[in-house]
Design an enzyme around this catalytic site. Structure first.
Site, short mmCIF file in Angstrom:
data_model
loop_
_atom_site.label_atom_id
_atom_site.label_comp_id
_atom_site.label_asym_id
_atom_site.label_seq_id
_atom_site.Cartn_x
_atom_site.Cartn_y
_atom_site.Cartn_z
N ASP A 84 -35.77 2.11 -8.19
CA ASP A 84 -34.76 1.31 -7.52
C ASP A 84 -33.41 1.70 -8.15
O ASP A 84 -33.37 2.18 -9.29
CB ASP A 84 -35.06 -0.17 -7.75
N ASP A 133 -29.88 -0.25 -7.76
CA ASP A 133 -29.05 -1.36 -8.25
C ASP A 133 -29.81 -2.19 -9.28
O ASP A 133 -30.86 -2.76 -8.97
CB ASP A 133 -28.61 -2.26 -7.09
N ASP A 161 -36.22 -3.81 -10.70
CA ASP A 161 -35.76 -4.92 -11.55
C ASP A 161 -35.87 -6.29 -10.89
O ASP A 161 -35.49 -7.29 -11.48
CB ASP A 161 -34.31 -4.69 -11.98
#
Length: 209
Positions: free
Chosen positions: A7, A9, A158
């Site tokens: 991922d 961001d 995250d």
């Protein structure tokens, strides 16, 4: 060696403070609550749907707000920093033969500019797309188009939604606690592994491939 799909961001780029700043900028215009720093620990424990409810952002206004934030992010990309320690972890994984990729709903232009600015041009591919029907479909599409073996990739993210998407796509997933959601929140989504620091990625990935 496996393909590691990251991922962007919050996992590769430290974007949380910038996103909050931008979101607060449009709060009054679109009629939702601002995010004071004092609320951040509580929000980091929540799912996206719970955060939207807390802020008072309707599902109808959400696409507009997301577009506004994405547009403003274009202006901020030059100032964004990488997550602490992530570059060394990526270099180690590459040196050990892993294929590295990024899967994101951010724009390709933003990602490529960020990678250049932070000396992170270490990825074999950057795959971008919309996730209107969930990130799991985007992950499945990536696997199909890149012909990545279904059991081969490991997804690293995250957020709770990253873990849920990987599970729906049948992909092993590592949750990282330095981004948006806390370790406690990530544990509730039952990822295969959780790491506190980027340097832990190498041991987990190389020892469980």
């Amino acid at each position: 060696m496996p393909t590691i799909v990251f991922d962007f961001d919050g996992t590769i780029a430290d974007t949380m403070s910038v996103v909050i700043k931008i979101a607060n900028k449009f709060a009054e215009q679109y009629g939702y609550r601002k995010i004071p720093l004092s609320d951040l620990p509580k929000l980091r424990e929540k799912k996206p749907s719970e955060v939207l409810k807390h802020l008072g952002i309707s599902i109808f206004k959400l696409p507009i707000v997301v577009r506004k934030i994405r547009f403003e992010m274009n202006k901020e990309i030059v100032h964004l920093q990488a997550a602490v320690g992530i570059r060394d972890a990526l270099v180690n994984l590459r040196e050990n033969g892993c294929v590295l990729g990024i899967l994101t709903t951010n724009s390709r232009e933003n990602v490529m500019e960020f990678l250049k600015n932070n000396d992170l041009q270490l990825f074999d591919f950057v795959y971008t797309g919309r996730a209107m029907y969930g990130k799991s479909r985007l992950l499945k599409k990536l696997m199909k188009e890149k012909t990545i073996p279904h059991k081969d990739p490991i997804y690293v993210g995250d957020e709770i939604r990253d873990i849920e998407a990987a599970k729906k796509a049948g992909v092993r997933v590592i949750g990282v606690s330095w981004g948006y959601n806390t370790r406690t929140a990530l544990q509730k989504a039952n990822p295969d592994y959780i790491v506190e620091k980027p340097e832990e990625l190498q041991d987990i990935i190389l020892n469980n491939s």
